[in-house]
Write an enzyme that holds these catalytic residues in place. Structure first.
Site, mmCIF file in Angstrom:
data_model
loop_
_atom_site.group_PDB
_atom_site.id
_atom_site.type_symbol
_atom_site.label_atom_id
_atom_site.label_comp_id
_atom_site.label_asym_id
_atom_site.label_seq_id
_atom_site.Cartn_x
_atom_site.Cartn_y
_atom_site.Cartn_z
ATOM 1 N N GLY A 101 7.702 2.869 -9.383
ATOM 2 C CA GLY A 101 6.727 3.323 -8.385
ATOM 3 C C GLY A 101 5.414 3.782 -8.989
ATOM 4 O O GLY A 101 4.538 4.281 -8.281
ATOM 5 N N ASP A 114 2.567 -12.832 -1.570
ATOM 6 C CA ASP A 114 2.508 -11.398 -1.257
ATOM 7 C C ASP A 114 1.222 -10.765 -1.784
ATOM 8 O O ASP A 114 0.948 -9.597 -1.488
ATOM 9 C CB ASP A 114 3.732 -10.664 -1.819
ATOM 10 C CG ASP A 114 3.943 -10.932 -3.292
ATOM 11 O OD1 ASP A 114 4.175 -12.100 -3.651
ATOM 12 O OD2 ASP A 114 3.868 -9.989 -4.093
HETATM 13 P P1 AMP Z 1 2.768 -7.399 -8.131
HETATM 14 O O1 AMP Z 1 3.217 -8.406 -9.127
HETATM 15 O O2 AMP Z 1 2.034 -6.239 -8.713
HETATM 16 O O3 AMP Z 1 2.027 -8.026 -6.987
HETATM 17 O O4 AMP Z 1 4.092 -6.747 -7.511
HETATM 18 C C1 AMP Z 1 5.117 -7.497 -6.915
HETATM 19 C C2 AMP Z 1 6.095 -6.573 -6.248
HETATM 20 O O5 AMP Z 1 6.660 -5.687 -7.201
HETATM 21 C C3 AMP Z 1 5.512 -5.700 -5.154
HETATM 22 O O6 AMP Z 1 6.503 -5.523 -4.179
HETATM 23 C C4 AMP Z 1 5.230 -4.415 -5.888
HETATM 24 O O7 AMP Z 1 5.184 -3.298 -5.030
HETATM 25 C C5 AMP Z 1 6.407 -4.336 -6.824
HETATM 26 N N1 AMP Z 1 6.130 -3.548 -8.028
HETATM 27 C C6 AMP Z 1 5.339 -3.878 -9.075
HETATM 28 N N2 AMP Z 1 5.341 -2.907 -9.998
HETATM 29 C C7 AMP Z 1 6.158 -1.922 -9.532
HETATM 30 C C8 AMP Z 1 6.562 -0.652 -10.025
HETATM 31 N N3 AMP Z 1 6.146 -0.196 -11.204
HETATM 32 N N4 AMP Z 1 7.409 0.078 -9.258
HETATM 33 C C9 AMP Z 1 7.831 -0.371 -8.073
HETATM 34 N N5 AMP Z 1 7.482 -1.562 -7.556
HETATM 35 C C10 AMP Z 1 6.657 -2.332 -8.272
HETATM 36 MG MG MG Z 2 1.267 -7.448 -5.396
#
Ligand code: AMP
Ligand code: MG
Length: 493
Positions: free
Chosen positions: A128, A258
């Site tokens: 998070g 997403d």
């Molecule tokens: P992203 O690659 O940053 O677009 O993230 C893809 C998914 O992973 C999304 O649902 C984000 O909220 C989740 N996510 C990425 N990093 C974290 C983290 N450190 N803790 C929780 N969820 C994460």
């Molecule tokens: Mg993202």
């Protein structure tokens, strides 16, 4: 949480609304705070604060420092995370959701979201959190894109805390406060379609149309189906956004569905990069081993992502031929927007077919020698002010001087065909002097890790006005140093 001082000016006068979360419990979940100890300010945007109606001197407020770190909930505000799904690297990934983002509600019609403020029901195995490095990159790039005039989410501020966060190595935590009319993604629609919640899918589409695409309600195009009109409108906005990326050399790096905004905003700054040398097949994301999100693939990936959105909207659009026809407008919108952007880069108010060979040859020459994309266009802009073929520092960028000279002469001849073209005046407003090069972000990050935020602030100043001259900061407009080639940017953030 630190106690609020009686003189604290923070929460007074801020009127929060909650249009999206009022849509129903199925869309968002309430969160508890997960405080980060002893937060400190890292950077902020004064212009965005004004737009949101924050009081002047807001960064003096300990209450707002705590609130924008997610440690404290302001009166009238709420912490909520939303659920979405998505295709990641071309594969259906199922439910994702705001794993480390949470919305506080809306101020002045703009949603305010924290990123890195703690775990949510959608965190899966994540912590998070976000690290200082990636939060600074997101902050600077949001504001840089805004300065360039490219559709983007914005960033109000970054706060940091010395709390350790583990990635490949030990780093420290930070929270970036992001702002946009809405953070709804293609993945939100995919979620409600794939889970067969079609009533909610329609409510979501109606919400987006009512607030952001009201013209779709009354459109008589597409058999007067507002959802097909929405698909067409998102297609158009997305095509224009991608054309603007391609015209400044911006590589997003992780164009999963997403990470695609329903408003056609550049969203989720992670492993992005502005090209230094022009390499059309450049892959900026170290984790993208197949090059799915290489620079030159961005238009076709956006189109692919739009098809995912189209599929998700099918229960509402119903007519497959119309859906495909709406999606197929992408190509024309993209080509039109890209041609116009390139015309402006060359100093012409309008795109014309006769510009095409000059544009194509320029891009070929730049690619052949990996010439610095930004410096080329900026030097060309200055050259266009005088058009002296014997005095052209833009030619010094090429090893093959003969080819470059011939190209410049053909461009010069093209300018002759349009005597009333705005030329340099337009070019200097179109071809930025300053972009957020990887190494510049890295310099700001390294200094910030030592609690020196001066580089970040200076960089932010030039990126907010990237077409202006900032003589004190000419160093930010120079070629990338050799060490920049060793900067590895991955999904780790
Ligand atoms: P992203 O690659 O940053 O677009 O993230 C893809 C998914 O992973 C999304 O649902 C984000 O909220 C989740 N996510 C990425 N990093 C974290 C983290 N450190 N803790 C929780 N969820 C994460
Ligand atoms: Mg993202």
């Amino acid at each position: 949480m630190q106690p609020t001082s009686p003189s604290d000016l923070a929460s007074t006068g801020l009127t929060w609304s909650h249009r999206f979360s009022n849509l129903g419990e199925v869309f968002t979940e309430a969160l508890e705070t997960a405080p980060l100890p002893q937060p400190y300010w890292v950077g902020h945007s004064t212009s965005l604060a004004e737009r949101l109606g924050l009081p002047s001197g807001w960064t003096e407020s300990s209450e707002l420092l705590e609130a924008f770190t997610g440690n404290h909930v302001l009166e009238g505000s709420q912490l909520r995370a939303s659920v979405y799904s998505g295709h990641q690297f071309g594969v259906w990934a199922g439910q994702l959701g705001d794993g480390r983002a949470c919305s506080l509600g809306e101020l002045a019609g703009l949603e305010v979201q924290l990123k890195g403020a703690g775990p949510t029901p959608y965190s899966r195995r994540g912590d998070g959190r976000a690290v200082l490095r990636s939060s600074i990159r997101e902050f600077l790039c949001s504001e840089a894109m805004h300065g360039l005039g490219i559709a983007t989410t914005r960033a109000l501020c970054v706060t940091g805390s010395d709390t350790a966060v583990w990635r490949e190595q030990k780093e420290t935590a930070a929270v970036v406060t992001r702002v946009a009319p809405s953070f709804i993604r293609f993945g939100h629609f995919e979620h409600f379609c794939h889970t067969h919640q079609h009533t909610e899918l329609q409510a979501l589409a109606d919400f987006v149309i009512a607030h952001f695409y009201p013209e779709c309600q009354t459109s008589t195009a597409w058999d007067s189906n507002p959802y097909t009109a929405l698909l067409a409108a998102v297609t158009e906005r997305t095509a224009k956004m991608i054309a603007s990326w391609q015209s400044v050399g911006f590589c997003h790096g992780v164009m999963n569905t997403d990470n695609m905004s329903i408003l056609g905003l550049t969203l989720d700054y992670g492993p992005f990069q502005f090209l230094d040398g022009y390499g059309p097949s450049h892959i900026c994301n170290h984790s993208d081993t197949q090059g799915r999100y290489a620079f030159h693939k961005q238009p076709s990936i956006a189109y692919w992502n739009l098809f995912c959105l189209g599929q998700a909207l099918m229960p509402l659009v119903k007519d497959q031929d119309n859906a495909v026809a709406a999606l197929e407008t992408f190509k024309a919108h993209y080509e039109h927007a890209f041609a116009k952007a390139m015309a402006h880069k060359l100093g012409f108010a309008e795109a014309h077919e006769n510009q095409r060979p000059v544009i194509e040859e320029a891009l070929q020459l730049l690619a052949a020698e990996k010439v610095d994309f930004t410096i080329f266009w900026r030097r060309l802009s200055h050259w266009a002010a005088r058009r002296d073929l014997a005095d052209a520092s833009v030619l010094d960028l090429f090893i093959n001087r003969e080819a470059a000279t011939n190209w410049l002469a053909s461009y010069d001849a093209l300018l002759d065909t349009t005597p009333d073209a705005p030329g340099a005046a337009l070019m200097l407003q179109t071809n930025p002097k300053y972009i957020l090069r990887n190494h510049l972000g890295e310099l700001a990050i390294q200094a910030a890790k030592r609690k020196d935020f001066s580089v970040l602030h200076a960089l932010q100043t030039v990126l907010e006005q990237p077409y202006a001259e900032h003589p004190k900061h000419d160093a930010f407009a120079q070629f990338a140093p050799d060490w920049a080639a060793n900067i590895e940017i991955s999904c780790s953030s």
